[in-house]
Design an enzyme around this catalytic site. Structure first.
Site, short mmCIF file in Angstrom:
data_model
loop_
_atom_site.label_atom_id
_atom_site.label_comp_id
_atom_site.label_asym_id
_atom_site.label_seq_id
_atom_site.Cartn_x
_atom_site.Cartn_y
_atom_site.Cartn_z
N ASP A 1 49.06 63.05 46.29
CA ASP A 1 48.80 62.04 47.01
C ASP A 1 50.11 61.90 47.96
O ASP A 1 50.98 63.02 48.24
CB ASP A 1 48.61 60.81 46.56
CG ASP A 1 49.85 60.02 45.75
OD1 ASP A 1 50.86 60.80 46.08
OD2 ASP A 1 49.49 59.12 44.91
N ALA A 2 50.32 61.00 48.76
CA ALA A 2 51.32 61.27 49.82
C ALA A 2 52.58 60.63 49.38
O ALA A 2 53.60 60.72 50.18
CB ALA A 2 50.90 59.92 50.92
N GLY A 3 52.65 60.34 47.91
CA GLY A 3 54.06 60.17 47.25
C GLY A 3 54.58 61.11 46.83
O GLY A 3 54.20 62.34 46.81
N ASP B 1 55.56 62.79 43.52
CA ASP B 1 55.13 63.05 42.10
C ASP B 1 54.28 61.58 41.70
O ASP B 1 54.63 61.04 40.49
CB ASP B 1 56.33 63.25 41.42
CG ASP B 1 56.74 64.60 41.63
OD1 ASP B 1 56.35 65.45 42.00
OD2 ASP B 1 58.18 64.53 41.69
N HIS C 1 54.94 68.86 37.52
CA HIS C 1 56.35 68.04 37.71
C HIS C 1 56.78 68.08 36.38
O HIS C 1 56.16 67.78 35.35
CB HIS C 1 56.11 66.66 38.10
CG HIS C 1 57.33 65.85 38.19
ND1 HIS C 1 58.41 66.43 38.92
CD2 HIS C 1 57.78 64.93 37.64
CE1 HIS C 1 59.37 65.50 38.68
NE2 HIS C 1 59.10 64.63 37.84
N ARG D 1 57.53 69.06 61.67
CA ARG D 1 56.95 69.01 60.16
C ARG D 1 55.36 68.90 60.24
O ARG D 1 54.78 69.55 59.49
CB ARG D 1 57.62 67.62 59.43
CG ARG D 1 57.47 67.88 58.12
CD ARG D 1 58.29 68.74 57.36
NE ARG D 1 57.79 68.52 55.65
CZ ARG D 1 58.60 69.04 54.99
NH1 ARG D 1 60.09 69.32 55.22
NH2 ARG D 1 58.33 69.09 53.72
N ASN E 1 49.66 69.29 41.57
CA ASN E 1 50.92 69.69 41.26
C ASN E 1 51.64 69.48 39.99
O ASN E 1 50.96 68.71 39.20
CB ASN E 1 51.76 68.62 42.30
CG ASN E 1 53.36 69.38 42.65
OD1 ASN E 1 53.67 70.51 42.11
ND2 ASN E 1 54.01 68.44 43.31
#
Ligand code: GRF
Length: 204
Positions: free
Chosen positions: A144-146, A148, A112, A68, A110
């Site tokens: 970010d790294a999460g 949504d 959502h 990945r 992004n």
């Protein structure tokens, strides 16, 4: 007129959000230009839409890389080759990793199909329906790294009808989502934006 903000758009599916951006960018006064469209899979309408608009495309499939992390680096390299000012994930169904965020964090958005922080993840419309909310919508956020979880750039609300199915609700959300995306990305391009903690503001 200042040179347009360079957008790289990443897609995984039908690409109607991409199409809305392509249509908006056809007007020079919009202030942005889609310089490339990337995908994590082949044979999707999103790529066909880009080709029809004469926009260069690329793919980076997870299974073509040994890990990945390698995929994430390859994706970052492919996006970086087009020197974007802003990266737009428009129905891109993969989480980007650390290398990507090191390169494009703070300027990747992004969209959502739910009103964050409610219903994060892959099934926003279904979970909103199951929960019984009367209003849901769409959220544009700084990635970010999460999942949504990023700082919110824009939101739009839509009503939930008594006889909605997941499909009818998602379709109503997508109409509002496309308008929100075009409006907010245009403002980011023309006015600039800043991110302070969780607060995103348009303007220099
Ligand atoms: C959008 O609702 C997006 O928020 C979700 O998937 C949908 C993509 O639609 N993640 P499209 O490919 O832009 O038509």
């Amino acid at each position: 007129m200042p040179s347009p903000t360079r957008l790289v758009v990443l897609v995984s599916g039908s690409g109607t959000n991409l199409q809305a951006l392509l249509d908006a960018c056809a007007d020079e006064s919009y202030g942005a230009k889609v310089v490339a469209v990337g995908a994590d899979r082949e044979d999707i309408a999103g790529l066909t839409r880009a080709e029809a608009a004469g926009v260069p495309t690329f793919t980076a499939k997870v299974k073509d890389y040994t890990s990945r992390e390698h995929w994430d680096r390859a994706l970052a390299d492919k996006v970086g080759a087009f020197e974007p000012d802003v990266v737009v994930l428009a129905g891109f169904m993969k989480l980007v990793g650390t290398t990507f965020l090191d390169a494009f964090g703070g300027r990747t958005v992004n969209t959502h199909p739910a009103l964050s922080p409610s219903f994060p993840g892959m099934h926003g419309p279904r979970e909103a329906l199951e929960y019984g909310v009367k209003v849901t919508g769409a959220t544009l956020f700084i990635v970010d790294a999460g999942v949504d979880t990023g700082a919110i750039v824009a939101q739009t609300a839509v009503p939930v009808d008594d006889d909605d199915t997941e499909a009818t609700l998602h379709e109503r959300i997508k109409v509002a989502e496309r308008a929100m995306l075009v409006d907010a990305v245009g403002k980011m391009a023309r006015e600039g934006f800043s991110v302070e903690g969780r607060r995103v503001r348009f303007g220099g």
